[in-house]
Design a protein around this motif. Sequence first.
Motif, PDB file in Angstrom:
ATOM      1  N   ILE A   1      54.315  22.378  39.610  1.00 56.20           N
ATOM      2  CA  ILE A   1      53.152  22.236  40.114  1.00 56.20           C
ATOM      3  C   ILE A   1      52.731  20.783  39.438  1.00 56.20           C
ATOM      4  O   ILE A   1      52.293  20.733  38.228  1.00 56.20           O
ATOM      5  CB  ILE A   1      52.203  23.340  39.650  1.00 56.20           C
ATOM      6  CG1 ILE A   1      52.821  24.745  40.196  1.00 56.20           C
ATOM      7  CG2 ILE A   1      50.721  23.287  40.361  1.00 56.20           C
ATOM      8  CD1 ILE A   1      53.202  24.879  41.643  1.00 56.20           C
ATOM      9  N   TRP A   2      52.113  19.858  40.254  1.00 58.87           N
ATOM     10  CA  TRP A   2      51.550  18.831  39.799  1.00 58.87           C
ATOM     11  C   TRP A   2      50.375  18.629  39.553  1.00 58.87           C
ATOM     12  O   TRP A   2      49.726  18.115  38.474  1.00 58.87           O
ATOM     13  CB  TRP A   2      52.001  17.476  40.977  1.00 58.87           C
ATOM     14  CG  TRP A   2      51.618  16.221  40.567  1.00 58.87           C
ATOM     15  CD1 TRP A   2      52.192  15.540  39.566  1.00 58.87           C
ATOM     16  CD2 TRP A   2      50.469  15.328  41.041  1.00 58.87           C
ATOM     17  NE1 TRP A   2      51.361  14.207  39.616  1.00 58.87           N
ATOM     18  CE2 TRP A   2      50.321  14.282  40.441  1.00 58.87           C
ATOM     19  CE3 TRP A   2      49.458  15.652  42.311  1.00 58.87           C
ATOM     20  CZ2 TRP A   2      49.409  13.289  40.763  1.00 58.87           C
ATOM     21  CZ3 TRP A   2      48.505  14.639  42.431  1.00 58.87           C
ATOM     22  CH2 TRP A   2      48.478  13.249  41.723  1.00 58.87           C
ATOM     23  N   ALA A   3      49.514  19.535  40.234  1.00 56.43           N
ATOM     24  CA  ALA A   3      48.131  19.534  40.228  1.00 56.43           C
ATOM     25  C   ALA A   3      47.602  20.874  40.324  1.00 56.43           C
ATOM     26  O   ALA A   3      48.174  21.503  41.478  1.00 56.43           O
ATOM     27  CB  ALA A   3      47.398  18.439  40.822  1.00 56.43           C
ATOM     28  N   LEU A   4      46.495  21.521  39.663  1.00 57.64           N
ATOM     29  CA  LEU A   4      45.919  22.764  39.916  1.00 57.64           C
ATOM     30  C   LEU A   4      44.457  22.412  39.249  1.00 57.64           C
ATOM     31  O   LEU A   4      44.451  22.724  37.953  1.00 57.64           O
ATOM     32  CB  LEU A   4      46.634  23.733  39.496  1.00 57.64           C
ATOM     33  CG  LEU A   4      46.067  25.402  39.497  1.00 57.64           C
ATOM     34  CD1 LEU A   4      45.804  25.545  41.207  1.00 57.64           C
ATOM     35  CD2 LEU A   4      46.796  26.357  39.008  1.00 57.64           C
ATOM     36  N   PHE A   5      43.571  22.286  39.988  1.00 54.84           N
ATOM     37  CA  PHE A   5      42.128  22.143  39.441  1.00 54.84           C
ATOM     38  C   PHE A   5      41.021  22.912  40.178  1.00 54.84           C
ATOM     39  O   PHE A   5      41.229  22.840  41.667  1.00 54.84           O
ATOM     40  CB  PHE A   5      41.914  20.567  39.409  1.00 54.84           C
ATOM     41  CG  PHE A   5      42.765  19.927  38.036  1.00 54.84           C
ATOM     42  CD1 PHE A   5      42.433  19.871  37.077  1.00 54.84           C
ATOM     43  CD2 PHE A   5      43.946  19.239  38.836  1.00 54.84           C
ATOM     44  CE1 PHE A   5      43.444  19.436  36.086  1.00 54.84           C
ATOM     45  CE2 PHE A   5      44.704  18.594  37.969  1.00 54.84           C
ATOM     46  CZ  PHE A   5      44.524  18.639  36.581  1.00 54.84           C
ATOM     47  N   ILE A   6      40.326  23.464  39.679  1.00 50.90           N
ATOM     48  CA  ILE A   6      38.751  24.168  40.225  1.00 50.90           C
ATOM     49  C   ILE A   6      37.663  23.320  39.605  1.00 50.90           C
ATOM     50  O   ILE A   6      37.448  22.996  38.618  1.00 50.90           O
ATOM     51  CB  ILE A   6      39.117  25.478  39.776  1.00 50.90           C
ATOM     52  CG1 ILE A   6      40.157  26.229  40.215  1.00 50.90           C
ATOM     53  CG2 ILE A   6      37.690  26.111  40.475  1.00 50.90           C
ATOM     54  CD1 ILE A   6      40.706  26.084  41.443  1.00 50.90           C
ATOM     55  N   GLN A   7      36.773  23.190  40.709  1.00 50.26           N
ATOM     56  CA  GLN A   7      35.618  22.394  40.401  1.00 50.26           C
ATOM     57  C   GLN A   7      34.835  23.311  39.210  1.00 50.26           C
ATOM     58  O   GLN A   7      34.726  24.408  39.567  1.00 50.26           O
ATOM     59  CB  GLN A   7      34.598  22.332  41.713  1.00 50.26           C
ATOM     60  CG  GLN A   7      33.468  21.705  41.602  1.00 50.26           C
ATOM     61  CD  GLN A   7      32.553  21.615  42.931  1.00 50.26           C
ATOM     62  OE1 GLN A   7      33.198  21.201  43.925  1.00 50.26           O
ATOM     63  NE2 GLN A   7      31.394  22.252  42.753  1.00 50.26           N
ATOM     64  N   PRO A   8      34.347  22.381  38.219  1.00 49.23           N
ATOM     65  CA  PRO A   8      33.354  23.320  37.399  1.00 49.23           C
ATOM     66  C   PRO A   8      32.245  23.874  38.001  1.00 49.23           C
ATOM     67  O   PRO A   8      31.434  23.627  38.888  1.00 49.23           O
ATOM     68  CB  PRO A   8      32.779  22.024  36.574  1.00 49.23           C
ATOM     69  CG  PRO A   8      33.908  21.040  36.501  1.00 49.23           C
ATOM     70  CD  PRO A   8      34.486  21.162  38.006  1.00 49.23           C
ATOM     71  N   GLY A   9      32.311  25.154  37.450  1.00 47.55           N
ATOM     72  CA  GLY A   9      31.323  26.278  37.904  1.00 47.55           C
ATOM     73  C   GLY A   9      31.935  27.188  38.969  1.00 47.55           C
ATOM     74  O   GLY A   9      31.188  28.003  39.443  1.00 47.55           O
ATOM     75  N   GLN A  10      33.073  26.938  39.460  1.00 42.89           N
ATOM     76  CA  GLN A  10      33.463  27.799  40.502  1.00 42.89           C
ATOM     77  C   GLN A  10      34.868  28.563  40.060  1.00 42.89           C
ATOM     78  O   GLN A  10      35.581  29.189  40.623  1.00 42.89           O
ATOM     79  CB  GLN A  10      34.209  26.816  41.707  1.00 42.89           C
ATOM     80  CG  GLN A  10      33.055  26.156  42.453  1.00 42.89           C
ATOM     81  CD  GLN A  10      32.178  27.069  43.365  1.00 42.89           C
ATOM     82  OE1 GLN A  10      32.505  27.839  43.659  1.00 42.89           O
ATOM     83  NE2 GLN A  10      30.979  26.723  43.188  1.00 42.89           N
ATOM     84  N   GLU A  11      35.032  28.414  38.735  1.00 42.06           N
ATOM     85  CA  GLU A  11      36.213  29.011  37.961  1.00 42.06           C
ATOM     86  C   GLU A  11      35.881  30.798  38.160  1.00 42.06           C
ATOM     87  O   GLU A  11      34.657  31.008  38.102  1.00 42.06           O
ATOM     88  CB  GLU A  11      36.352  28.614  36.511  1.00 42.06           C
ATOM     89  CG  GLU A  11      36.368  27.427  36.517  1.00 42.06           C
ATOM     90  CD  GLU A  11      35.155  26.517  35.837  1.00 42.06           C
ATOM     91  OE1 GLU A  11      34.199  26.969  36.416  1.00 42.06           O
ATOM     92  OE2 GLU A  11      35.401  25.294  35.463  1.00 42.06           O
TER      93      GLU A  11
END
Length: 132
Positions: free
Chosen positions: A75-85
């Motif tokens: 998995i090269w990237a896995l990111f969630i917009q702050p406030g959406q966690e």
Amino acid sequence: MPHAADLLLRRATRADIPAMSRIRLAVTENALRDPTRITVAMYEDYLERSGRGWVAEADGGIVGFSYADNVNASIWALFIQPGQEGRGLGKALLERAADWLFAQGHAQIRLTTGAGTAPTDSMRPRAGAARP
């Protein structure tokens, strides 16, 4: 905040790169020390040549993304917009990327993070991966 029924997971496109970059630069955990380290060309490479990417949409905007690296089975990237966690976005995006990697014929895949990355620490056991 949208409910799970209001979320859409779909394959990422080149048009999504600005939103993915914005999210990547906004996160506070696993933050980039040098924002120039991740280039548009890298995002483009993982769309088709080196892997595949997915985005999560809510309210007409992208709120998370993942990229699978087919070359390194990771998995090269896995990111969630702050406030959406905390809404299951990371888990859903991780499952999408992992399922694709396994469908490519990989017997094992890797997810590497920095120590103390809380959302990943909470997802890893549910995704079936061992803790380091």
